[in-house]
Structures are given as C-alpha cells and as structure tokens.
Design a protein around this motif. Sequence first.
Motif, PDB file in Angstrom:
ATOM      1  N   GLU A   1       0.806  -1.203   0.000  1.00 62.81           N
ATOM      2  CA  GLU A   1       0.000   0.000   0.000  1.00 62.81           C
ATOM      3  C   GLU A   1       0.843   1.258   0.000  1.00 62.81           C
ATOM      4  N   THR A   2       2.149   1.107  -0.040  1.00 62.47           N
ATOM      5  CA  THR A   2       3.049   2.249  -0.053  1.00 62.47           C
ATOM      6  C   THR A   2       3.447   2.587  -1.480  1.00 62.47           C
ATOM      7  N   SER A   3       3.366   3.867  -1.840  1.00 64.34           N
ATOM      8  CA  SER A   3       3.690   4.300  -3.202  1.00 64.34           C
ATOM      9  C   SER A   3       5.197   4.257  -3.447  1.00 64.34           C
ATOM     10  N   PRO A   4       5.611   4.261  -4.714  1.00 64.21           N
ATOM     11  CA  PRO A   4       7.040   4.334  -5.023  1.00 64.21           C
ATOM     12  C   PRO A   4       7.632   5.626  -4.475  1.00 64.21           C
ATOM     13  N   PRO A   5       8.919   5.632  -4.139  1.00 66.03           N
ATOM     14  CA  PRO A   5       9.520   6.837  -3.547  1.00 66.03           C
ATOM     15  C   PRO A   5       9.566   7.998  -4.534  1.00 66.03           C
ATOM     16  N   PHE A   6       9.503   9.189  -3.993  1.00 68.79           N
ATOM     17  CA  PHE A   6       9.688  10.416  -4.763  1.00 68.79           C
ATOM     18  C   PHE A   6      11.100  10.900  -4.460  1.00 68.79           C
ATOM     19  N   THR A   7      11.935  11.024  -5.495  1.00 72.15           N
ATOM     20  CA  THR A   7      13.355  11.325  -5.303  1.00 72.15           C
ATOM     21  C   THR A   7      13.655  12.784  -5.628  1.00 72.15           C
ATOM     22  N   VAL A   8      14.334  13.431  -4.694  1.00 71.11           N
ATOM     23  CA  VAL A   8      14.722  14.835  -4.862  1.00 71.11           C
ATOM     24  C   VAL A   8      16.245  14.934  -4.792  1.00 71.11           C
TER      25      VAL A   8
ATOM     26  N   ASN B   1       2.447   8.170   3.112  1.00 70.81           N
ATOM     27  CA  ASN B   1       2.493   6.900   2.389  1.00 70.81           C
ATOM     28  C   ASN B   1       3.352   6.958   1.126  1.00 70.81           C
ATOM     29  N   VAL B   2       3.987   8.114   0.883  1.00 72.73           N
ATOM     30  CA  VAL B   2       4.870   8.262  -0.273  1.00 72.73           C
ATOM     31  C   VAL B   2       6.277   8.580   0.246  1.00 72.73           C
ATOM     32  N   PRO B   3       7.178   7.619   0.261  1.00 71.38           N
ATOM     33  CA  PRO B   3       8.529   7.875   0.786  1.00 71.38           C
ATOM     34  C   PRO B   3       9.250   8.946  -0.034  1.00 71.38           C
TER      35      PRO B   3
END
Length: 254
Positions: free
Chosen positions: A5-12, A33-35
Amino acid sequence: MTGSETSPPFTVAFVPGVTPTKWARIWEERLPNVPLRLAPVTAAEAPGMLRDGGADAGFVRLPVDRSYFSAIPLYTEKTVVVVPKDHLVTAADEVTTGDLADDVLLHPLDDVLGWEDLPGRPARERPATTADAVELVAAGVGLLVVPQSLARLHHRRDLTYRTVTDAPTSQVALSWPQERTTDRVEDFIGIVRGRTVNSTRGRRAPEPEPKQKRPETPASRRKPAPGRAGGRSARGGGRGAGGGSSRRGRPRRP
C-alpha cells in the motif's frame, strides 16, 4: 500499513550547499504513504540526473536548459571569500574583487560562479573540488571565492570569510523536466512555495464531507399546549384589563 500500500519513492536531488530537511519533513507530514528520498549530487551532475530519471525534481544552481527543464528560482546567495583568520581581509566586513588583486585566487573545477575574469593572481593548478580548494586556503596557498553556503559547508576553525560585493552570484532553483510534471511534482512545488494543504493553487486536499442535517426528534415536532398563545398561561387568561379577578360570585338571595 503493508508494503503493497506504499507508493514508489519520490526522489529529490540537491546540490552542495542546499539543505532540504525542512521540505522533506513537511512532505512526510502531508504524504506519509509516499517515501521521499534525498539524493546528494554535484552541481554539474544534477541536470543529467534529472534527464535520466534518477530524480523526480532537484534543487540545482542556475542556469539550466529552459527548453527542457522547468525551474522556479528560490534565492540568490551572497558571494564570499574564504581566507585564513589572520588575513588582512578580515579587517573589513565587506571587500571588493579589487581588494583581492594581490592574492592568489583558487579556481576549482567544480566552480559554480561562472567567472568571466577571475580576479587576483592565478594559481598554478586548478583544484579538483571546492573541498580541495578549502584545504589549500588553510595551507596558505591562496584564497577562494564561493557562495556563502559552500563556505559554511566546508567550515574550518582556522578559516573565516567576508562578503565580496561585486563578485558573480549563484542562484538556487527547484527544477524538473517539463514533460514529467506529475502530481507528485506539483505536491512538492506546493511545499517548497509554502502553500498550505488547502491552498487554491496547485493540488488540493480532498474537501471535507458536508455535515448532515440533524434529524428531527419527536420533541422538536411537539405542538404547543392548548390555551398557550403568545407565551401566556391559560390560567390567567380570564383576568380583566385592570388585573383583577373576573370570577363571578354566587347570586345573592332576594
């Protein structure tokens, strides 16, 4: 919450001198829920990392290719000269490039100021990195002109810095590929720009459900008691205008 249920990570991505901690904390509060993954990168490598999809967005130093990237300028940094604490420059709060004319100026290969004409006397070789150049300043080889955040990043107790008023400056921006302006990118833009969760600009949080009307109860439908009108009791309804009793007595005998 399960892993599925966890979304793919958002990378900065972020270049040296930028501290994205505050924005990352707000992201975790709003989108738990969005790493969020922070990826340090050099200023020269940042555009390539964004092009290749290694990061969704990044804090970069301008300029960038505006035909491919969107960019939101955030702030312009002061430019400072890093010197030993006993250098003559420390006698003033601010200096000009002319004040550095007699000193050796180090020009690292990762320089971000884009000098057209570097002041001072040139060093024999260009240091590979800003960190290497700072070590050379500490060794007495020369001075280094950099954005203030890099001077702080590579701080040493035996060195200090002073503002250079007429040197080139460096501008930090949030950037991402135009063709990949996703909902998550919009979320991050809103955080960096200081928008609230319910801001009318950018993406918004779901609207709260309207409150349901309170159902009527039998008591709320109860009719007024007979004889009650205008809030008066029926018991006093037979009183005359003078306030006396209107009750009739028994008839007297003739």
